[in-house]
Write a protein that holds these residues in place. Structure first.
Motif, PDB file in Angstrom:
ATOM      1  N   LYS A  36     -12.259   0.672 -18.031  1.00 30.39           N
ATOM      2  CA  LYS A  36     -11.119   0.208 -18.243  1.00 30.39           C
ATOM      3  C   LYS A  36     -10.295  -0.397 -16.820  1.00 30.39           C
ATOM      4  N   PRO A  37      -9.801  -1.596 -16.907  1.00 32.84           N
ATOM      5  CA  PRO A  37      -9.236  -1.961 -15.492  1.00 32.84           C
ATOM      6  C   PRO A  37      -7.999  -1.123 -15.168  1.00 32.84           C
ATOM      7  N   ALA A  38      -7.634  -1.039 -14.007  1.00 32.72           N
ATOM      8  CA  ALA A  38      -6.542  -0.075 -13.681  1.00 32.72           C
ATOM      9  C   ALA A  38      -5.288  -0.775 -14.293  1.00 32.72           C
ATOM     10  N   ASP A  39      -5.245  -2.135 -14.028  1.00 35.29           N
ATOM     11  CA  ASP A  39      -3.889  -2.890 -14.708  1.00 35.29           C
ATOM     12  C   ASP A  39      -4.451  -3.383 -15.919  1.00 35.29           C
ATOM     13  N   PRO A  40      -4.151  -3.242 -17.087  1.00 34.43           N
ATOM     14  CA  PRO A  40      -4.623  -3.840 -18.203  1.00 34.43           C
ATOM     15  C   PRO A  40      -3.978  -5.282 -18.523  1.00 34.43           C
ATOM     16  N   SER A  41      -2.850  -5.537 -17.916  1.00 36.84           N
ATOM     17  CA  SER A  41      -2.186  -6.894 -18.057  1.00 36.84           C
ATOM     18  C   SER A  41      -2.672  -7.808 -16.902  1.00 36.84           C
ATOM     19  N   SER A  42      -3.873  -7.418 -16.182  1.00 40.47           N
ATOM     20  CA  SER A  42      -4.038  -8.163 -15.113  1.00 40.47           C
ATOM     21  C   SER A  42      -5.743  -8.908 -15.509  1.00 40.47           C
ATOM     22  N   SER A  43      -5.982  -9.837 -14.999  1.00 41.81           N
ATOM     23  CA  SER A  43      -7.166 -10.328 -15.159  1.00 41.81           C
ATOM     24  C   SER A  43      -8.469  -9.784 -14.273  1.00 41.81           C
ATOM     25  N   GLN A  44      -7.966  -9.035 -13.476  1.00 37.06           N
ATOM     26  CA  GLN A  44      -9.002  -8.288 -12.753  1.00 37.06           C
ATOM     27  C   GLN A  44      -9.599  -7.399 -13.362  1.00 37.06           C
ATOM     28  N   LEU A  45     -10.983  -7.532 -13.424  1.00 39.48           N
ATOM     29  CA  LEU A  45     -11.823  -6.512 -14.080  1.00 39.48           C
ATOM     30  C   LEU A  45     -12.587  -5.382 -13.242  1.00 39.48           C
ATOM     31  N   PRO A  46     -12.789  -4.525 -13.499  1.00 42.28           N
ATOM     32  CA  PRO A  46     -13.777  -3.583 -12.471  1.00 42.28           C
ATOM     33  C   PRO A  46     -15.095  -4.262 -12.376  1.00 42.28           C
ATOM     34  N   HIS A  47     -15.651  -4.515 -11.332  1.00 44.40           N
ATOM     35  CA  HIS A  47     -17.059  -5.127 -10.931  1.00 44.40           C
ATOM     36  C   HIS A  47     -18.053  -4.908 -12.075  1.00 44.40           C
ATOM     37  N   TYR A  48     -18.138  -3.384 -12.453  1.00 46.33           N
ATOM     38  CA  TYR A  48     -19.233  -3.238 -13.411  1.00 46.33           C
ATOM     39  C   TYR A  48     -18.689  -3.083 -14.725  1.00 46.33           C
ATOM     40  N   ALA A  49     -17.719  -3.637 -15.171  1.00 45.12           N
ATOM     41  CA  ALA A  49     -17.206  -3.655 -16.360  1.00 45.12           C
ATOM     42  C   ALA A  49     -18.290  -4.301 -17.524  1.00 45.12           C
ATOM     43  N   TYR A  50     -18.425  -3.588 -18.638  1.00 46.07           N
ATOM     44  CA  TYR A  50     -19.354  -3.883 -19.678  1.00 46.07           C
ATOM     45  C   TYR A  50     -18.581  -3.828 -21.076  1.00 46.07           C
ATOM     46  N   LEU A  51     -19.221  -4.446 -22.027  1.00 46.66           N
ATOM     47  CA  LEU A  51     -18.959  -4.040 -23.416  1.00 46.66           C
ATOM     48  C   LEU A  51     -20.078  -3.263 -23.942  1.00 46.66           C
ATOM     49  N   GLY A  52     -19.820  -1.886 -24.266  1.00 44.78           N
ATOM     50  CA  GLY A  52     -21.051  -1.019 -24.893  1.00 44.78           C
ATOM     51  C   GLY A  52     -20.917  -1.365 -26.258  1.00 44.78           C
ATOM     52  N   PRO A  53     -21.600  -0.747 -27.039  1.00 49.37           N
ATOM     53  CA  PRO A  53     -21.689  -0.881 -28.562  1.00 49.37           C
ATOM     54  C   PRO A  53     -20.374  -0.731 -29.396  1.00 49.37           C
ATOM     55  N   ALA A  54     -19.426   0.170 -28.933  1.00 43.77           N
ATOM     56  CA  ALA A  54     -18.392   0.455 -29.599  1.00 43.77           C
ATOM     57  C   ALA A  54     -17.363  -0.575 -29.234  1.00 43.77           C
ATOM     58  N   GLY A  55     -17.355  -1.204 -27.862  1.00 49.11           N
ATOM     59  CA  GLY A  55     -16.362  -2.063 -27.485  1.00 49.11           C
ATOM     60  C   GLY A  55     -16.820  -3.418 -27.939  1.00 49.11           C
ATOM     61  N   LEU A  56     -18.238  -3.715 -28.190  1.00 48.14           N
ATOM     62  CA  LEU A  56     -18.699  -4.920 -28.764  1.00 48.14           C
ATOM     63  C   LEU A  56     -18.221  -5.059 -30.363  1.00 48.14           C
ATOM     64  N   ASP A  57     -18.266  -3.982 -31.009  1.00 45.38           N
ATOM     65  CA  ASP A  57     -17.848  -3.752 -32.411  1.00 45.38           C
ATOM     66  C   ASP A  57     -16.116  -4.066 -32.514  1.00 45.38           C
ATOM     67  N   ALA A  58     -15.584  -3.336 -31.649  1.00 44.73           N
ATOM     68  CA  ALA A  58     -14.176  -3.564 -31.662  1.00 44.73           C
ATOM     69  C   ALA A  58     -13.652  -4.794 -31.585  1.00 44.73           C
ATOM     70  N   TRP A  59     -14.251  -5.393 -30.323  1.00 43.57           N
ATOM     71  CA  TRP A  59     -13.912  -6.841 -30.249  1.00 43.57           C
ATOM     72  C   TRP A  59     -14.246  -7.914 -31.415  1.00 43.57           C
TER      73      TRP A  59
END
Length: 127
Positions: A36-59
């Motif tokens: 998760k990004p340090a600041d969820p209200s920012s569009s700055q994502l962690p460099h290695y951010a990804y959607l895993g299976p659970a994140g893909l399903d939730a989205w």
């Protein structure tokens, strides 16, 4: 309204994702990604951010009302940018929306509305 008008805020003059649209997508991606990004209200994502299976399903559930079918997941992970472990990257997320917006901008507007954005790409409410 023709589709060129409908996509005008979404795509730039060269047909790529506009900066404003990319910022919206980063905020959406941030809700579901790991880490998760340090600041969820920012569009700055962690460099290695990804959607895993659970994140893909939730989205998919929040966007479409149901998780993707196994066939759709396989197609996404085969043709879009993924990590070595097979998780969807932000680049892959952008690729999904690039294709969708080129083919059906109204579907993209619908997705954005479900995540709280209006047609000026302003976040008007948290989803």
């Amino acid at each position: 309204m023709d589709s060129v008008y409908n996509a005008s805020n979404l795509l730039d003059e060269e047909g790529g994702i506009s900066d404003a649209f990319k910022n919206c997508l980063a905020l959406i991606f941030a809700k579901y990604c790991s880490p998760k990004p340090a600041d969820p209200s920012s569009s700055q994502l962690p460099h290695y951010a990804y959607l895993g299976p659970a994140g893909l399903d939730a989205w998919a559930l929040d966007t479409n009302g149901q998780p993707f079918s196994e066939d759709t997941k396989e197609e996404i992970l085969q043709f879009m940018d993924v990590t070595d472990e097979g998780n969807l990257t932000f680049k892959g997320f952008l690729q999904i929306y690039q294709l969708q917006t080129e083919n059906d901008p109204e579907e993209t507007w619908s997705d954005l509305a479900k995540h709280g954005f209006d047609r000026s790409l302003t976040l008007v409410h948290e989803s």
